[in-house]
Design a protein around this motif. Sequence first.
Motif, short mmCIF file in Angstrom:
data_model
loop_
_atom_site.label_atom_id
_atom_site.label_comp_id
_atom_site.label_asym_id
_atom_site.label_seq_id
_atom_site.Cartn_x
_atom_site.Cartn_y
_atom_site.Cartn_z
N UNK A 118 0.77 -1.24 0.00
CA UNK A 118 0.00 0.00 0.00
C UNK A 118 0.79 1.28 0.00
N UNK A 119 2.08 1.26 0.39
CA UNK A 119 2.87 2.49 0.39
C UNK A 119 2.26 3.55 1.28
N UNK A 120 2.05 4.73 0.72
CA UNK A 120 1.47 5.84 1.49
C UNK A 120 0.00 5.65 1.80
N UNK A 121 -0.63 4.68 1.15
CA UNK A 121 -2.07 4.46 1.33
C UNK A 121 -2.94 5.26 0.40
N UNK A 122 -2.34 5.94 -0.57
CA UNK A 122 -3.12 6.82 -1.43
C UNK A 122 -4.13 6.06 -2.27
N UNK A 123 -3.75 4.92 -2.84
CA UNK A 123 -4.69 4.17 -3.67
C UNK A 123 -5.80 3.57 -2.81
N UNK A 124 -5.45 3.15 -1.61
CA UNK A 124 -6.48 2.67 -0.68
C UNK A 124 -7.45 3.79 -0.32
N UNK A 125 -6.93 4.98 -0.18
CA UNK A 125 -7.79 6.13 0.14
C UNK A 125 -8.73 6.44 -1.02
N UNK A 126 -8.22 6.36 -2.24
CA UNK A 126 -9.09 6.52 -3.41
C UNK A 126 -10.22 5.49 -3.37
N UNK A 127 -9.86 4.23 -3.07
CA UNK A 127 -10.86 3.17 -3.04
C UNK A 127 -11.88 3.39 -1.93
N UNK A 128 -11.42 3.92 -0.79
CA UNK A 128 -12.31 4.12 0.36
C UNK A 128 -13.39 5.14 0.10
N UNK A 129 -13.21 5.98 -0.92
CA UNK A 129 -14.27 6.94 -1.27
C UNK A 129 -15.55 6.22 -1.70
#
Length: 327
Positions: free
Chosen positions: A84-95
């Motif tokens: 996940x690294x910084x979590x940015x892609x997970x944050x996009x998905x969480x939207x």
Amino acid sequence: LRNGLELERRFAFSRSLFIDPLHHRRYGASLPMSDADDEPSHLGQFIPLHYHHNMLLDTNRMSNFKAAIDAVVFKGARVLELGGGTGVLSCFAAAHASKVYCVEFNPDMVAESRRLLAMNAHGHKVEVVHADAFEYLPPEPVDVVICEMIHVGMLREKQVDVIEAFKARYRARFGDRLPIFLPTAALMAVQPLHQVFDFYGFNAPIIQFQRVGAEHPGATELAAPVVYGVMDFDQTCSRDIAWKGDIAITADGTVNALRFITKNILALLGTQGRTQDWLNDYMVLPLTTPVDTRAGDTLHVSFNYRAGGSLQSLARTMRATVMKYGA
């Protein structure tokens, strides 16, 4: 490596986009040809913290991943991100998702992603899990798996190994129905070049990386790119990649390098009849023995390597011979 007719048709509409000025990768301009054949330390989760920060500045990468995630992750979905690294892609998905599991092995990145996610809307829906992507399974079935451990030609990083290991574990626990993978596939192509390797009078044939969409005055394209492989992550992907093929030369010149191009199909947008894509930087590998060619000649090219292997493991297998026009 799958070259079946069904797969060829599935991604045929993407092939014309290999040279579009789209996306670039985070690596530097050139690398020495001295890395080991297999590089377990180059998993995506071992990339240093400042490189992960730099990836947030990569507009093409960020915008296309966000667009793909917005298209694929539906309301209420459950999502897993491997590496996940910084979590940015997970944050996009969480939207859109109701729950996101963000798996990260590097303890520094675990702490950093938790810090950053706490500052963002929807971050509370992301559970950062300190675990190895090769071993982790979510506690429940998921709808989408995001995994971006990708280098040109599937080299260095472990995308193929991680996805294949995940599919085996997931099927054993949850059955044969797999989640959607993002990226869903990758198309790989090769192109003959005459590349200038003169550095202020110092001749140095080295591996180079070229930004997609930028001008490359030292590179002369002597033929169009030819697709040599397709990775479909919905299917079984072999680590072993080998190609022998003929390329029609379209301009006079000395072929002294091969350019490798990788286009990642992030998502299939069926209703729009297109794909959401991301191109890595081009990788240029010098040939040990340059070949003089003229327009109309046929260049026979061969190489083989293993996904996740070193750049040198590909470079030292490259061969090119010419069949003269009219001969």
